[in-house]
Design an enzyme around this catalytic site. Structure first.
Site, PDB file in Angstrom:
ATOM      1  CB  THR A  98      -0.927   0.015   1.219  1.00 25.62           C
ATOM      2  OG1 THR A  98      -1.763  -1.137   1.178  1.00 25.62           O
ATOM      3  CG2 THR A  98      -1.808   1.265   1.208  1.00 25.62           C
ATOM      4  CE  LYS A 173      -5.307  -1.570   1.776  1.00 27.57           C
ATOM      5  NZ  LYS A 173      -3.998  -2.228   1.835  1.00 27.57           N
ATOM      6  CE  LYS A 241       2.391   2.111   4.525  1.00 24.87           C
ATOM      7  NZ  LYS A 241       1.800   1.203   3.510  1.00 24.87           N
TER       8      LYS A 241
END
Length: 290
Positions: A98, A173, A241
């Site tokens: 990701t 995502k 993150k």
């Protein structure tokens, strides 16, 4: 589809399970990770070990990557001994990290210059989905290449959707992580409300998990919260993150996401308390005194 040689770079909680699925289908897989000891179970299961990224890339037709942060993606692909330093024409690179949509586009552009092709393919489903081969995979890049690799992705994925050009998988995502972030707040608050009301939270979950409130987090992570199991499926530090990437992308689109901003703030506080290596369900500790 011919069983092409593969390389998998990054064998963490999810990557290791994906490699196991590929090995079980008799694919020849070379693995590379920074700490060889973490890959030992895979080597014993039949994977070959590569001592460097360029060595791992040399004989592979398909190169999977699944590392921690965009900076790691940068190093793996663009570093001095990275994938593009050793890449050859016709190789396919599939980044399952990701990461940022901008990084996905940059990888695709460099791959094209070297007559390689790239797919950004981040996943959702956590350690359970990886172990069971039921991951949701969101893909961006050349659709013809996506169609070519779909049978391989189907070995460890259940819901595999082509989202569009390079970077589209990463954008999808981000949508996934945005939905999870505020849902995790709701899951925790439902549990602590049940506890304060004198209800049995496990019994409450029987009702609400199958109703309109049902979600993956409610079914899979709420029981872990109640059992005091805060070990990762998915690390808090990695989720933080992801939320940072999503908020940066939103800002670039002049979009405010107050729910996501609240979730990020709560997880930042958990990292300050030393929970960065725990699973995302540790958000429960923001409410519980246990």
């Amino acid at each position: 589809m011919e069983k092409m040689k593969m390389t998998f770079i990054g064998t963490g909680v999810m990557g290791a399970s994906i490699v196991e699925h590929l090995l079980n289908e008799d694919y020849e897989v070379a693995v590379y990770t920074r700490t060889k000891s973490k890959a030992e179970p895979l080597i014993q299961a039949g994977a070959s070990w590569a001592s460097s990224i360029d060595e791992a890339v040399a004989e592979a037709a398909i190169i999977f990557t699944m590392v921690g942060y965009p900076a790691d993606v940068e190093e793996v692909y663009f570093g001095e001994r990275g994938i593009f330093s050793a890449g050859k024409a016709d190789q396919i690179v599939i980044d399952m990290t990701t990461s940022s949509p901008a990084m996905a586009k940059r990888i695709a552009e460099q791959a094209s210059r070297q007559k390689m092709t790239a797919i950004d393919a981040p996943v959702s489903g956590g350690d359970i989905g990886a172990k069971n081969g039921t991951l949701s995979i969101m893909c961006g890049g050349d659709q013809q290449i996506f169609d070519k690799i779909l049978p391989i992705l189907s070995i460890f994925g259940q819901q595999i959707v082509y989202q569009g050009d390079a970077g589209a998988g990463q954008h999808a995502k981000m949508c996934n992580q945005i939905a999870i972030a505020t849902n995790m707040i709701g899951v925790c608050e439902a549990i602590v409300y049940a506890e304060k009301a004198g209800l049995d939270p496990d019994t409450v979950l029987q009702s609400i998990s199958s109703g309109a409130a049902g979600s993956w987090s409610l079914s899979n992570l709420a029981p872990r919260m109640l059992n005091g199991n805060f070990e990762p499926g998915f690390y808090v530090k990695h989720f933080l993150k992801d939320m940072n990437i999503a908020l940066e992308e939103a800002a670039a689109m002049d979009l405010e996401l107050p729910g996501l901003a609240l979730a990020r703030n709560m997880y930042e506080q958990l990292v300050e308390r030393g929970y960065g290596e725990k699973g995302t369900q540790v958000l429960y500790k923001s409410y519980s005194v246990n």
